[in-house]
Structures are given as C-alpha cells and as structure tokens.
Design a protein around this motif. Structure first.
Motif, mmCIF file in Angstrom:
data_model
loop_
_atom_site.group_PDB
_atom_site.id
_atom_site.type_symbol
_atom_site.label_atom_id
_atom_site.label_comp_id
_atom_site.label_asym_id
_atom_site.label_seq_id
_atom_site.Cartn_x
_atom_site.Cartn_y
_atom_site.Cartn_z
ATOM 1 N N SER A 69 63.238 23.298 -20.865
ATOM 2 C CA SER A 69 62.899 22.659 -19.589
ATOM 3 C C SER A 69 63.494 21.245 -19.526
ATOM 4 N N SER A 70 64.427 20.963 -20.444
ATOM 5 C CA SER A 70 65.196 19.720 -20.404
ATOM 6 C C SER A 70 66.540 19.979 -21.065
ATOM 7 N N ASN A 71 67.437 19.032 -20.901
ATOM 8 C CA ASN A 71 68.767 19.129 -21.495
ATOM 9 C C ASN A 71 68.821 18.330 -22.781
ATOM 10 N N ALA A 72 69.664 18.740 -23.705
ATOM 11 C CA ALA A 72 69.909 17.975 -24.922
ATOM 12 C C ALA A 72 71.391 18.093 -25.266
ATOM 13 N N LYS A 73 72.070 16.955 -25.250
ATOM 14 C CA LYS A 73 73.482 16.930 -25.636
ATOM 15 C C LYS A 73 73.586 16.876 -27.156
ATOM 16 N N ALA A 74 74.693 17.409 -27.650
ATOM 17 C CA ALA A 74 74.943 17.344 -29.088
ATOM 18 C C ALA A 74 75.412 15.939 -29.449
ATOM 19 N N ASP A 75 74.982 15.459 -30.618
ATOM 20 C CA ASP A 75 75.436 14.169 -31.115
ATOM 21 C C ASP A 75 76.935 14.226 -31.353
ATOM 22 N N LYS A 76 77.591 13.096 -31.111
ATOM 23 C CA LYS A 76 79.019 13.006 -31.419
ATOM 24 C C LYS A 76 79.175 12.856 -32.917
ATOM 25 N N VAL A 105 66.096 24.761 -32.920
ATOM 26 C CA VAL A 105 67.333 25.092 -32.209
ATOM 27 C C VAL A 105 68.349 23.990 -32.460
ATOM 28 N N GLU A 106 69.603 24.271 -32.134
ATOM 29 C CA GLU A 106 70.663 23.282 -32.315
ATOM 30 C C GLU A 106 71.246 22.900 -30.967
ATOM 31 N N ALA A 107 71.480 21.615 -30.786
ATOM 32 C CA ALA A 107 72.091 21.108 -29.551
ATOM 33 C C ALA A 107 73.554 21.543 -29.512
ATOM 34 N N PRO A 108 74.110 21.706 -28.338
ATOM 35 C CA PRO A 108 73.580 21.370 -27.018
ATOM 36 C C PRO A 108 72.678 22.476 -26.454
ATOM 37 N N VAL A 109 71.723 22.043 -25.637
ATOM 38 C CA VAL A 109 70.818 22.960 -24.947
ATOM 39 C C VAL A 109 70.734 22.506 -23.495
ATOM 40 N N SER A 110 70.749 23.469 -22.576
ATOM 41 C CA SER A 110 70.646 23.163 -21.145
ATOM 42 C C SER A 110 69.358 23.723 -20.563
ATOM 43 N N ILE A 111 68.876 23.086 -19.514
ATOM 44 C CA ILE A 111 67.685 23.584 -18.814
ATOM 45 C C ILE A 111 67.894 25.051 -18.458
ATOM 46 N N GLY A 112 66.914 25.875 -18.752
ATOM 47 C CA GLY A 112 66.973 27.301 -18.434
ATOM 48 C C GLY A 112 67.484 28.172 -19.574
ATOM 49 N N ASP A 113 68.069 27.565 -20.609
ATOM 50 C CA ASP A 113 68.521 28.361 -21.759
ATOM 51 C C ASP A 113 67.320 29.055 -22.395
ATOM 52 N N ILE A 114 67.476 30.329 -22.710
ATOM 53 C CA ILE A 114 66.404 31.063 -23.397
ATOM 54 C C ILE A 114 66.479 30.723 -24.879
ATOM 55 N N LEU A 115 65.392 30.159 -25.396
ATOM 56 C CA LEU A 115 65.350 29.756 -26.804
ATOM 57 C C LEU A 115 64.585 30.756 -27.659
ATOM 58 N N ILE A 116 63.608 31.452 -27.071
ATOM 59 C CA ILE A 116 62.892 32.528 -27.751
ATOM 60 C C ILE A 116 62.781 33.687 -26.763
ATOM 61 N N SER A 136 71.000 16.325 -32.326
ATOM 62 C CA SER A 136 70.727 15.667 -31.049
ATOM 63 C C SER A 136 70.079 14.313 -31.317
ATOM 64 N N SER A 137 70.183 13.414 -30.359
ATOM 65 C CA SER A 137 69.543 12.099 -30.512
ATOM 66 C C SER A 137 68.019 12.204 -30.446
ATOM 67 N N SER A 138 67.529 13.283 -29.897
ATOM 68 C CA SER A 138 66.087 13.529 -29.829
ATOM 69 C C SER A 138 65.689 14.505 -30.937
#
Length: 132
Positions: free
Chosen positions: A124-131, A100-111, A70-72
C-alpha cells in the motif's frame, strides 16, 4: 430436543458516520444463529452490516512487512479483500515472518492467497531500491 432461544443484541453500525445504534433479534438453534430482525437502522446498509457481522465477520487487514535494499526498514501492506476475523492472528504471524526486496510498487502482491482464503496481501506504498 433443545428449544430455540431468541436474544436481543445491541450493535452499532460502522458503515457510515451516522453510527446507528441498532437492535438485532437473533434466534439460536442448536449450533447456529439466525438473524430474525434489525431495528433502528436508518438505511438498508445497516441491516446488511448486522447480518454480515453476526454470521460471518470479516476485516481488512493492514500491517507492515520487512523490506530489504531500501532506505526504509518496512513497507505498508493491506489485504486486497476482507478476511475472516478468526484468521487475522494467523495471517499476522505469516506477515511477521515475511521479507521482501525493493523495489516495490503500490498494488504489488507480496503474499498470494494467504491461508487459502483467496485474499492477497498487497503493498500500500512504494519503496525504491537503494542505489548501490
């Protein structure tokens, strides 16, 4: 036999912006406490807050988790329910070790079910996967 000890405890309610300054009367019996009364709360929510805070304090946990692809470098997370205060530091140790690995969407359970509390840590935020 130990006598019961009554104590007056000041507490500020944080449920609403009024911030009522309350006085709790607590009875100490051996290894337990019992809330006898709450004074100066402007609504019933103050008494409910005082009881919960005195007998079983909990908090919503907010933090970040490392994210790959992810870019972040991190993604914001929070608990989906409140967890007992005494488990917050242990929960933070688990979160600190998590990636964790992107992509991740708000509400996804990570633990899932952190520390056996039944509480999940969710994005509690979104993260797109890097191209690539």
């Amino acid at each position: 036999m130990t006598e019961n000890l009554e104590e007056k405890i000041p507490m500020t309610c944080i449920i609403c912006p009024l911030g009522c300054s309350m006085e709790l009367t607590v009875l100490h019996k051996k290894n337990e406490r019992e809330l006898i009364s709450v004074k100066d709360n402007n609504c019933p929510r103050g008494a409910d807050y005082a009881k919960k805070e005195l007998l079983n304090p909990t908090r919503t946990l907010t933090s970040t988790i490392k994210i790959l692809n992810s870019s972040s470098s991190v993604i914001s997370v929070k608990s989906d329910q409140e967890i007992p205060i005494e488990k917050i530091m242990s929960a933070m140790e688990i979160i600190k070790r998590c990636t964790v690995e992107a992509p991740v969407s708000i509400g996804d359970i990570l633990i899932y079910d952190i520390l056996g509390t039944g509480v999940n840590i969710i994005a509690s935020s979104n993260a797109k996967a890097d191209k690539k």
